[in-house]
Design a protein around this motif. Structure first.
Motif, mmCIF file in Angstrom:
data_model
loop_
_atom_site.group_PDB
_atom_site.id
_atom_site.type_symbol
_atom_site.label_atom_id
_atom_site.label_comp_id
_atom_site.label_asym_id
_atom_site.label_seq_id
_atom_site.Cartn_x
_atom_site.Cartn_y
_atom_site.Cartn_z
ATOM 1 N N PRO A 46 -73.097 -4.088 -13.931
ATOM 2 C CA PRO A 46 -73.388 -4.126 -12.496
ATOM 3 C C PRO A 46 -72.295 -4.906 -11.760
ATOM 4 N N TYR A 47 -71.952 -4.383 -10.570
ATOM 5 C CA TYR A 47 -70.977 -5.079 -9.748
ATOM 6 C C TYR A 47 -71.504 -6.454 -9.381
ATOM 7 N N GLY A 48 -70.599 -7.427 -9.438
ATOM 8 C CA GLY A 48 -70.996 -8.787 -9.086
ATOM 9 C C GLY A 48 -71.486 -9.598 -10.265
ATOM 10 N N ALA A 49 -71.764 -8.959 -11.455
ATOM 11 C CA ALA A 49 -72.239 -9.696 -12.627
ATOM 12 C C ALA A 49 -71.079 -10.492 -13.233
ATOM 13 N N PRO A 50 -71.303 -11.734 -13.781
ATOM 14 C CA PRO A 50 -70.201 -12.532 -14.352
ATOM 15 C C PRO A 50 -69.634 -11.868 -15.600
ATOM 16 N N VAL A 51 -68.323 -11.995 -15.808
ATOM 17 C CA VAL A 51 -67.643 -11.405 -16.958
ATOM 18 C C VAL A 51 -67.595 -12.449 -18.075
ATOM 19 N N SER A 52 -68.137 -12.171 -19.275
ATOM 20 C CA SER A 52 -68.179 -13.124 -20.391
ATOM 21 C C SER A 52 -66.859 -13.125 -21.139
ATOM 22 N N VAL A 53 -66.552 -14.267 -21.734
ATOM 23 C CA VAL A 53 -65.350 -14.400 -22.552
ATOM 24 C C VAL A 53 -65.724 -14.099 -24.002
ATOM 25 N N ASN A 54 -64.931 -13.298 -24.649
ATOM 26 C CA ASN A 54 -65.211 -12.922 -26.025
ATOM 27 C C ASN A 54 -65.121 -14.146 -26.936
ATOM 28 N N ALA A 55 -66.199 -14.426 -27.684
ATOM 29 C CA ALA A 55 -66.267 -15.618 -28.531
ATOM 30 C C ALA A 55 -65.257 -15.568 -29.665
ATOM 31 N N LEU A 76 -59.740 -12.418 -36.794
ATOM 32 C CA LEU A 76 -60.630 -12.586 -35.644
ATOM 33 C C LEU A 76 -59.954 -12.143 -34.357
ATOM 34 N N GLY A 77 -58.644 -12.406 -34.224
ATOM 35 C CA GLY A 77 -57.932 -11.980 -33.024
ATOM 36 C C GLY A 77 -57.907 -10.470 -32.882
ATOM 37 N N LEU A 78 -57.687 -9.746 -33.968
ATOM 38 C CA LEU A 78 -57.661 -8.281 -33.914
ATOM 39 C C LEU A 78 -59.044 -7.705 -33.607
ATOM 40 N N ILE A 79 -60.078 -8.303 -34.216
ATOM 41 C CA ILE A 79 -61.437 -7.833 -33.930
ATOM 42 C C ILE A 79 -61.787 -8.088 -32.465
ATOM 43 N N ALA A 80 -61.368 -9.249 -31.947
ATOM 44 C CA ALA A 80 -61.659 -9.584 -30.555
ATOM 45 C C ALA A 80 -61.013 -8.594 -29.603
ATOM 46 N N LEU A 81 -59.769 -8.176 -29.848
ATOM 47 C CA LEU A 81 -59.108 -7.198 -28.980
ATOM 48 C C LEU A 81 -59.870 -5.879 -28.952
ATOM 49 N N ARG A 82 -60.367 -5.471 -30.101
ATOM 50 C CA ARG A 82 -61.114 -4.218 -30.154
ATOM 51 C C ARG A 82 -62.415 -4.322 -29.363
ATOM 52 N N GLN A 83 -63.113 -5.450 -29.501
ATOM 53 C CA GLN A 83 -64.365 -5.625 -28.751
ATOM 54 C C GLN A 83 -64.115 -5.698 -27.257
ATOM 55 N N ARG A 85 -61.717 -4.254 -25.521
ATOM 56 C CA ARG A 85 -61.468 -2.896 -25.007
ATOM 57 C C ARG A 85 -62.760 -2.112 -24.871
ATOM 58 N N ARG A 86 -63.673 -2.334 -25.813
ATOM 59 C CA ARG A 86 -64.913 -1.564 -25.793
ATOM 60 C C ARG A 86 -65.923 -2.110 -24.781
ATOM 61 N N ASN A 87 -66.031 -3.412 -24.651
ATOM 62 C CA ASN A 87 -67.083 -4.017 -23.836
ATOM 63 C C ASN A 87 -66.633 -4.503 -22.476
ATOM 64 N N GLY A 88 -65.321 -4.540 -22.257
ATOM 65 C CA GLY A 88 -64.839 -4.994 -20.965
ATOM 66 C C GLY A 88 -64.914 -6.497 -20.797
ATOM 67 N N GLN A 89 -65.030 -7.260 -21.899
ATOM 68 C CA GLN A 89 -65.065 -8.706 -21.797
ATOM 69 C C GLN A 89 -63.678 -9.246 -21.479
ATOM 70 N N SER A 90 -63.626 -10.491 -21.040
ATOM 71 C CA SER A 90 -62.345 -11.143 -20.827
ATOM 72 C C SER A 90 -61.953 -11.884 -22.105
ATOM 73 N N GLY A 91 -60.732 -12.397 -22.116
ATOM 74 C CA GLY A 91 -60.261 -13.130 -23.286
ATOM 75 C C GLY A 91 -59.180 -12.405 -24.050
ATOM 76 N N ARG A 92 -58.630 -11.345 -23.451
ATOM 77 C CA ARG A 92 -57.592 -10.590 -24.154
ATOM 78 C C ARG A 92 -56.380 -11.476 -24.446
#
Length: 389
Positions: A46-55, A76-83, A85-92
């Motif tokens: 949803p627009y306006g919802a906070p963007v979570s940082v990938n753990a 862990l870094g490679l798995i995080a990049l894949r997640q 891209r898929r979930n739209g989280q921040s932390g790239r």
């Protein structure tokens, strides 16, 4: 039959009512969340919802910065990049930085393992943690102690025994595990074990300098927590400001077989003589008679050992003469063991002791290449001092 759709550009009614007049009309339709036609953005959020940082991105960066488990940080870094891209989280950026740093860490670990740097670093870390690893001395080591051999000793420097040095380790006694037994108990163990072991390292007591003392390097309560369980039995100079010169070692590694056989017999008899009761015969005649019996038996065993050895030609007669003196002394110990009164006991006691360090002993020692100057009367073979590590 089919019903044709109504003519014109018809849209279903908006459940939220018509849009305000200031909203643009035509083209892309407006829903209640904005100009998307849907209340959700392109990733389903949803627009306006906070963007979570990938753990996992955060964890990868932490492992990369600390250079701890770099292989795990890279994964862990490679798995995080894949997640992301898929979930739209921040932390790239975090994931990329963690993966890059972990890659560098892997390269550094590979270099360290191949060159031995890691092993040296671990040894240094362990030494610092234990606090007294430099005191892990071995039998035969000579060393200097910056703080001296008395009081607390935290560090020593191994040096050659040929030159001047503060101490020479003649035995190491390993204590059992468990709770710290206390300074008094460790000192008692050192007293008992170190004196019993010194003749195994320096077999010829006649060759021991008069100014040599026995010292102990013992675990402290703090070093015990780091696994220190060793009592180092040490020869040191009786003058704290003086040093020893040359090794005091005289055992089967430095003596020939004939010398070892002779000194073993002499030391066994000496050990029996050292067990003399503290009370006089007037106060403990029974104890003295029992001790005389013990000396008599030990002398019999050592006479047989000397007789049974094949001596070099130059030592045969001197050793045979010594054995004759020992047999005479043994007869006197037998009479002392049955004495009915203290005066009779001391008569045989004095005759038995006449052979000790006598002329026959000096002649036999000379023939075998051993020290020929007996210790001065009343001279001890070292005191005892202790140092905690």
């Amino acid at each position: 039959m089919s019903i044709p759709p109504p003519s014109g550009n018809q849209q279903p009614g908006d459940p939220y009512g018509p849009p305000p007049a200031h909203w643009p009309q035509g083209g892309q339709g407006y829903g209640p969340y904005g100009p998307t036609g849907s209340p959700y953005g392109p990733t389903g959020r949803p627009y306006g919802a906070p963007v979570s940082v990938n753990a996992l991105a955060v964890a990868a960066l932490a492992l990369g910065v600390l250079c701890f488990l770099p292989a795990a940080g890279l994964v862990l870094g490679l798995i995080a990049l894949r997640q992301i891209r898929r979930n739209g989280q921040s932390g790239r950026g975090l994931a990329i930085a963690g993966a890059a740093l972990s890659s560098v860490g892997i390269a550094l670990w590979a270099v360290a393992l191949s060159t031995g740097v890691l092993s040296e670093a671990w040894e240094g870390f362990r030494d610092g943690a234990q606090g007294n690893e430099s005191l892990s001395l071995r039998k035969g080591d000579c060393f200097d102690a910056p703080g001296g051999l008395e009081g607390d000793t935290y560090d020593v420097d191994r040096v050659s025994c040929a030159g001047g040095h503060d101490g020479e380790v003649f035995a190491v006694v390993t204590l059992p595990g468990g709770a710290f037994p206390g300074d008094a108990e460790i000192t008692d163990i050192a007293d008992e074990r170190c004196y019993a072991l010194q003749d195994q390292y320096a077999m010829d007591s006649w060759a021991m300098p008069a100014d040599v003392d026995v010292y102990y390097l013992m675990p402290s309560r703090d070093s015990w927590r780091y696994g220190d369980r060793a009592i180092s039995c040490v020869f040191g100079h009786s003058d704290a400001k003086a040093k020893l010169t040359g090794s005091l070692r005289g055992d089967p590694t430095t003596l020939d077989t004939d010398q070892v056989v002779f000194l073993s017999a002499a030391n066994a008899v000496d050990a029996a003589l050292y067990e003399e009761p503290e009370d006089t015969a007037e106060d403990d005649l029974a104890g003295h008679r029992a001790w005389a019996t013990q000396v008599h038996d030990v002398m019999g065993e050592q006479i047989e050992a000397l007789r049974g050895h094949s001596w070099p030609s130059g030592a045969r007669k001197p050793v045979a003469d010594l054995v004759k003196d020992m047999e005479d002394a043994r007869e006197q110990w037998a009479k002392a063991s049955t004495a009915g009164d203290p005066d009779t006991y001391y008569t045989h006691y004095d005759k038995a002791y006449a052979y000790v360090d006598g002329a026959a002993t000096v002649t036999a020692r000379k023939a075998l290449g051993l020290a020929t100057a007996p210790p001065a009367p009343g001279e001890t073979e070292g005191g005892d001092s202790e140092a905690e590590v």
